[in-house]
Design a protein around this motif. Structure first.
Motif, PDB file in Angstrom:
ATOM      1  N   ALA A 124     -44.407  14.722 -11.759  1.00 43.14           N
ATOM      2  CA  ALA A 124     -44.249  13.378 -12.678  1.00 43.14           C
ATOM      3  C   ALA A 124     -45.341  12.204 -12.120  1.00 43.14           C
ATOM      4  O   ALA A 124     -45.841  11.644 -13.074  1.00 43.14           O
ATOM      5  N   LEU A 125     -44.933  11.926 -10.903  1.00 45.91           N
ATOM      6  CA  LEU A 125     -45.994  10.864 -10.300  1.00 45.91           C
ATOM      7  C   LEU A 125     -47.269  11.274 -10.656  1.00 45.91           C
ATOM      8  O   LEU A 125     -48.218  10.312 -11.130  1.00 45.91           O
ATOM      9  N   MET A 164     -36.544  19.075  -6.240  1.00 42.77           N
ATOM     10  CA  MET A 164     -36.705  18.034  -6.978  1.00 42.77           C
ATOM     11  C   MET A 164     -37.853  16.952  -6.280  1.00 42.77           C
ATOM     12  O   MET A 164     -38.291  16.115  -7.172  1.00 42.77           O
ATOM     13  N   ASN A 165     -38.187  17.307  -5.299  1.00 45.71           N
ATOM     14  CA  ASN A 165     -39.579  16.409  -4.829  1.00 45.71           C
ATOM     15  C   ASN A 165     -40.772  17.210  -5.380  1.00 45.71           C
ATOM     16  O   ASN A 165     -41.631  16.219  -5.757  1.00 45.71           O
ATOM     17  N   ARG A 166     -40.735  18.194  -5.716  1.00 49.18           N
ATOM     18  CA  ARG A 166     -41.571  18.813  -6.426  1.00 49.18           C
ATOM     19  C   ARG A 166     -41.926  18.147  -8.015  1.00 49.18           C
ATOM     20  O   ARG A 166     -42.889  17.873  -8.332  1.00 49.18           O
ATOM     21  N   ILE A 167     -40.707  18.119  -8.512  1.00 50.89           N
ATOM     22  CA  ILE A 167     -40.836  17.590  -9.992  1.00 50.89           C
ATOM     23  C   ILE A 167     -41.078  15.944  -9.742  1.00 50.89           C
ATOM     24  O   ILE A 167     -41.854  15.631 -10.578  1.00 50.89           O
ATOM     25  N   GLY A 168     -40.741  15.383  -8.858  1.00 56.69           N
ATOM     26  CA  GLY A 168     -41.069  13.915  -8.809  1.00 56.69           C
ATOM     27  C   GLY A 168     -42.555  13.666  -8.450  1.00 56.69           C
ATOM     28  O   GLY A 168     -43.170  12.763  -8.937  1.00 56.69           O
ATOM     29  N   LEU A 169     -43.185  14.671  -7.529  1.00 48.70           N
ATOM     30  CA  LEU A 169     -44.595  14.643  -7.373  1.00 48.70           C
ATOM     31  C   LEU A 169     -45.323  14.911  -8.683  1.00 48.70           C
ATOM     32  O   LEU A 169     -46.365  14.258  -8.773  1.00 48.70           O
TER      33      LEU A 169
END
Length: 190
Positions: free
Chosen positions: A8-9, A1-6
């Motif tokens: 996307a950011l 999840m953090n990887r996807i958010g990173l």
């Protein structure tokens, strides 16, 4: 999840900072031209009179040798018509040669020099108009008027900045029409 958010950011930052270039058409400043309206310039210090545009001001000045000349200023366009008057003393050819010298100095920059003869036999007004075209020409319009016996007047249009004659074309045409009107209404004082 953090990887996807990173990711996307990163994508938002990467695409948000990008400027999209849209080519614009080349344009020049808008030039508002006033309505043509003329009034009589009749200063008794001069041996002539003519109609001048209402949006122009005539500024007389004396030269070092006492001659009364004038500038016709067009403040809205940062332009001036230098008007020089000479009393003839048998030296008409000398004054005409001086005018031709001024015109010849433009030949290196001019793409065209059109010479027009002006004659008004009834009022004893004779002369030539020089319509000078080219991108680096300093004075686009010059003329001289004489009665061939006593009077000689020379006029030249100048802009009080480095001319860009392509962008100034509407103003040059506008002021050329004013100079034509000056010549057509020119009269010697009797």
């Amino acid at each position: 999840m953090n990887r996807i958010g990173l990711i996307a950011l990163f994508l938002v930052i990467f695409t948000a900072c990008r400027e999209f270039y849209t080519p614009m058409p080349r344009a020049f400043y808008r030039i508002d031209l006033p309505e043509k309206e003329y009034i009589l310039f009749d200063d008794t210090r001069y041996p002539f009179f003519f109609e001048k545009p209402v949006y122009a001001e005539v500024v007389p000045y004396r030269t070092d040798d006492g001659l009364l000349w004038s500038n016709i200023n067009f403040p809205q366009f940062n332009a001036t018509i230098n008007l020089s008057y000479f009393a003839l003393r048998g030296n008409l050819n000398e004054h005409v040669a001086d005018v031709m010298l001024f015109v010849d100095r433009h030949k290196g920059k001019a793409s065209r020099i059109r010479e027009l003869v002006f004659e008004d036999h009834e009022n004893r007004i004779f002369g030539m108009i020089f319509d000078i075209r080219g991108s680096g020409v300093a004075s686009m319009y010059q003329f001289y008027i004489t009665d061939s016996l006593r009077h000689f007047v020379r006029g030249a249009l100048y802009f009080n900045h480095v001319p860009n004659n392509d962008s100034l074309a509407p103003v040059i045409e506008f002021l050329t029409a004013d100079m034509d009107h000056l010549i057509e209404t020119f009269q010697w004082r009797r």
